[in-house]
Design a protein around this motif. Structure first.
Motif, PDB file in Angstrom:
ATOM      1  N   SER A 117       4.631  89.478  32.151  1.00 36.42           N
ATOM      2  CA  SER A 117       3.529  89.125  33.046  1.00 36.42           C
ATOM      3  C   SER A 117       2.451  90.204  32.985  1.00 36.42           C
ATOM      4  CB  SER A 117       4.032  89.002  34.493  1.00 36.42           C
ATOM      5  OG  SER A 117       4.242  90.291  35.060  1.00 36.42           O
ATOM      6  N   VAL A 127       3.521  88.084  40.886  1.00 38.12           N
ATOM      7  CA  VAL A 127       2.519  87.629  39.924  1.00 38.12           C
ATOM      8  C   VAL A 127       2.363  86.107  40.006  1.00 38.12           C
ATOM      9  CG1 VAL A 127       1.890  87.588  37.485  1.00 38.12           C
ATOM     10  CG2 VAL A 127       3.187  89.525  38.397  1.00 38.12           C
ATOM     11  N   VAL A 132       2.795  84.307  33.997  1.00 38.59           N
ATOM     12  CA  VAL A 132       4.164  84.711  33.685  1.00 38.59           C
ATOM     13  C   VAL A 132       4.679  83.841  32.543  1.00 38.59           C
ATOM     14  CG1 VAL A 132       6.509  84.964  34.582  1.00 38.59           C
ATOM     15  CG2 VAL A 132       4.556  85.371  36.091  1.00 38.59           C
TER      16      VAL A 132
END
Length: 209
Positions: A117, A127, A132
């Motif tokens: 990520s 995130v 990701v």
């Protein structure tokens, strides 16, 4: 948890103990195993922080125009206070993070999955799920940590849209520049590399420039 923070007011980099982020919808909570330092980008932030107000202004002339406009509308004292407040806010460093999912919420990622990520240098990061990616089993954590920088280099190559056999010039042979050299070579291009640092030039030669 521990996290690396950068002061924009004085350039000091600190490893601080702060509360861990909570899981939330649309975000993946990741326990970090590897985090990549991008020397050029992060050194630029350190140098910016160490510079005085005049040095900061010279490095970001577009922001000076914004400051002038704000002074005209809000007044000098209010503007200066806003600038100082902005510079006093610590900035997280890093944007290339690898780890395992510890909270997936509604993102579709499995708990324990190994992912890359654009998270910062911290033991745990939160995130957005669209930033990701699952890491293939055959890719180790150290290699996977280059995912974000590789994506930036790849986007640059896509914008150029090179053809096999073309000669492409890469100016600046930092991490992204060196990755760009390798992607262009894999695309069948002849690559010329330029950098003030001779050592980086020699390294680019090893990658085929």
């Amino acid at each position: 948890m521990k996290k690396v923070l950068q002061s924009l007011s004085n350039g000091k980099t600190s490893l601080v103990e702060i509360p861990s982020p909570n899981g939330k919808n649309g975000h993946v909570l990741i326990g970090t195993t590897t985090s990549l330092v991008s020397v050029g980008t992060e050194r630029m932030l350190v140098d910016f922080g160490k510079a005085g107000l005049i040095g900061k202004a010279r490095s970001q002339p577009d922001k000076v125009q914004e400051v002038v406009a704000k002074i005209q509308t809000d007044g000098f004292s209010t503007t200066i206070e806003a600038i100082r407040s902005k510079l006093d806010q610590p900035l997280p460093l890093g944007y290339c993070n690898v780890g395992r999912v510890i909270d997936a919420a509604d993102t579709g990622f499995a708990l324990g999955a190994r992912v890359a990520s654009n998270g910062s240098h911290a033991e745990i990061v939160s995130v957005p799920k669209n930033l990701v990616a699952i890491i293939p089993d055959e890719v180790n954590d150290e290699s996977a940590a280059f995912t974000v920088l590789g994506a930036i280099a790849m986007q640059g190559v896509r914008l150029v849209n090179p053809s096999i056999g073309e000669t492409i010039v890469v100016t600046g042979l930092g991490l992204i520049g060196l990755l760009t050299v390798q992607i262009l070579k894999a695309n069948g291009c002849r690559v010329l590399g330029f950098d003030y640092d001779k050592a980086k030039g020699e390294l680019a030669k090893q990658f085929g420039a």
